[in-house]
Design a protein around this motif. Structure first.
Motif, PDB file in Angstrom:
ATOM      1  N   UNK A 105      28.124  31.044  48.911  1.00  0.00           N
ATOM      2  CA  UNK A 105      28.964  30.935  48.191  1.00  0.00           C
ATOM      3  C   UNK A 105      29.107  32.312  47.334  1.00  0.00           C
ATOM      4  N   UNK A 106      30.430  32.515  46.963  1.00  0.00           N
ATOM      5  CA  UNK A 106      30.910  33.812  46.528  1.00  0.00           C
ATOM      6  C   UNK A 106      31.843  33.535  44.936  1.00  0.00           C
ATOM      7  N   UNK A 107      30.974  34.274  43.866  1.00  0.00           N
ATOM      8  CA  UNK A 107      31.393  33.970  42.564  1.00  0.00           C
ATOM      9  C   UNK A 107      32.049  35.213  41.941  1.00  0.00           C
ATOM     10  N   UNK A 108      33.322  35.154  41.604  1.00  0.00           N
ATOM     11  CA  UNK A 108      34.010  36.546  41.050  1.00  0.00           C
ATOM     12  C   UNK A 108      33.602  36.339  39.268  1.00  0.00           C
ATOM     13  N   UNK A 109      32.905  37.238  39.024  1.00  0.00           N
ATOM     14  CA  UNK A 109      32.543  37.325  37.644  1.00  0.00           C
ATOM     15  C   UNK A 109      33.622  38.269  36.780  1.00  0.00           C
ATOM     16  N   UNK A 110      34.529  37.880  36.387  1.00  0.00           N
ATOM     17  CA  UNK A 110      35.790  38.403  35.938  1.00  0.00           C
ATOM     18  C   UNK A 110      35.844  38.824  34.349  1.00  0.00           C
ATOM     19  N   UNK A 111      35.367  40.181  34.408  1.00  0.00           N
ATOM     20  CA  UNK A 111      34.931  40.825  33.197  1.00  0.00           C
ATOM     21  C   UNK A 111      36.103  41.336  32.251  1.00  0.00           C
ATOM     22  N   UNK A 112      37.224  41.126  32.866  1.00  0.00           N
ATOM     23  CA  UNK A 112      38.616  41.749  32.283  1.00  0.00           C
ATOM     24  C   UNK A 112      39.852  41.625  32.999  1.00  0.00           C
ATOM     25  N   UNK A 113      40.755  42.579  33.224  1.00  0.00           N
ATOM     26  CA  UNK A 113      42.070  42.321  34.019  1.00  0.00           C
ATOM     27  C   UNK A 113      41.726  42.325  35.339  1.00  0.00           C
ATOM     28  N   UNK A 114      42.149  41.083  35.802  1.00  0.00           N
ATOM     29  CA  UNK A 114      42.033  40.393  37.291  1.00  0.00           C
ATOM     30  C   UNK A 114      43.707  40.574  37.637  1.00  0.00           C
ATOM     31  N   UNK A 115      44.371  41.617  38.177  1.00  0.00           N
ATOM     32  CA  UNK A 115      45.707  41.555  38.478  1.00  0.00           C
ATOM     33  C   UNK A 115      45.955  41.864  39.989  1.00  0.00           C
ATOM     34  N   UNK A 116      47.133  41.529  40.270  1.00  0.00           N
ATOM     35  CA  UNK A 116      47.692  41.756  41.795  1.00  0.00           C
ATOM     36  C   UNK A 116      46.502  41.701  42.743  1.00  0.00           C
ATOM     37  N   UNK A 117      46.394  42.756  43.764  1.00  0.00           N
ATOM     38  CA  UNK A 117      45.162  42.726  44.768  1.00  0.00           C
ATOM     39  C   UNK A 117      43.757  42.167  44.326  1.00  0.00           C
ATOM     40  N   UNK A 118      43.419  42.533  42.939  1.00  0.00           N
ATOM     41  CA  UNK A 118      42.131  42.217  42.249  1.00  0.00           C
ATOM     42  C   UNK A 118      42.267  40.543  42.192  1.00  0.00           C
ATOM     43  N   UNK A 119      43.522  39.959  41.732  1.00  0.00           N
ATOM     44  CA  UNK A 119      43.455  38.610  41.570  1.00  0.00           C
ATOM     45  C   UNK A 119      43.565  38.112  43.089  1.00  0.00           C
ATOM     46  N   UNK A 120      44.110  38.655  43.985  1.00  0.00           N
ATOM     47  CA  UNK A 120      44.234  38.010  45.367  1.00  0.00           C
ATOM     48  C   UNK A 120      42.604  38.094  45.812  1.00  0.00           C
ATOM     49  N   UNK A 121      42.058  38.958  45.643  1.00  0.00           N
ATOM     50  CA  UNK A 121      40.531  39.011  46.175  1.00  0.00           C
ATOM     51  C   UNK A 121      39.755  37.865  45.260  1.00  0.00           C
TER      52      UNK A 121
END
Length: 260
Positions: A105-121
């Motif tokens: 399992x992979x967890x994205x720990x979103x610590x700020x802006x999550x935009x464009x390709x970052x959000x896609x990832x």
């Protein structure tokens, strides 16, 4: 602790069977240029070979951004100057899917802006935990482009067609609370609780059957993309029997029965 240091734009550290990946481009809000994507691809290939890893956590350096998406400087100029873009987009698609296809399992720990390709990832990670101040968006229309990397289907799977269209068509941003409400993130928490929330999920994963979790991920992923319910059920049945025949299942059932 194992540390993988031969990367240009990310770091990878493994401790207690948990791999931590961190983007290291805070000066550009951890934008995903070609170097980052190639580093990520290699990192996930290495993790895929290490079946002892129970979970993967991905985050961005600093407190401003998980990732602000693609490095727009790489898209400037007329189309004829970008003959490589078709191959490049295929590479990005393969990279975006690697968290989803990872055995752990992979967890994205979103610590700020999550935009464009970052959000896609982040969408291709299994789970997303965000700080309350995080912002999410796909502002591709603002630069005359459309979402790519298989993100359109993935977005519809996560938040539904109507909400995905609103986010893309308006090129606007939603906050973490709204992202949690529509199912884009699992949890929106105060910054001081971000680490502990992610650690709690990892501990929950590690407290269960390791092989059972990984086979459950395979079953859920297949069900999400199967052409019909019967095909998904057949694959699920195969995995169920594989897990039932495992030593792990027998040992955990024995432990459970002994505890009663």
């Amino acid at each position: 602790m194992a540390s993988h240091t031969a990367y240009e734009s990310i770091s990878v550290d493994v401790e207690d069977r948990v791999a931590m990946i961190e983007f290291h481009r805070p000066e550009v809000y951890n934008a995903l240029n070609d170097a980052v994507m190639l580093d990520l691809s290699r990192a996930f290939d290495e993790i895929q070979l290490d079946r002892e890893i129970d979970a993967v956590v991905v985050t961005g350096e600093g407190e401003d951004a998980f990732s602000a998406g693609a490095d727009i400087t790489e898209y400037a100029g007329p189309a004829e100057e970008h003959a490589h873009q078709e191959d490049r987009q295929e590479l990005f698609y393969e990279m975006y899917r690697k968290p989803l296809e990872c055995h752990a399992p992979v967890i994205a720990k979103v610590n700020g802006y999550c935009v464009g390709g970052g959000l896609i990832f982040a969408m291709f990670c299994d789970m997303r935990v965000a700080v309350e101040g995080a912002k999410f968006g796909v502002p591709t229309a603002n630069i005359g482009q459309i979402p790519t990397g298989g993100s359109n289907k993935r977005a519809i799977e996560l938040v539904g067609e109507a909400k995905a269209k609103e986010i893309v068509f308006t090129a606007g941003f939603i906050d973490a609370a709204e992202a949690e409400r529509i199912g884009l993130v699992n949890h929106a928490v105060p910054r001081e609780e971000l680490d502990s929330t992610v650690e709690g999920i990892v501990e929950g994963i590690q407290s269960t059957g390791r092989k059972a979790v990984k086979n459950s991920k395979r079953a859920l992923n297949y069900a999400a993309e199967a052409p019909d319910a019967e095909t998904a059920r057949e694959f699920e049945a195969e995995l169920w029997w594989e897990q039932f025949a495992s030593d792990e299942r027998r040992e955990l059932v024995d432990e459970f029965n002994e505890g009663e």
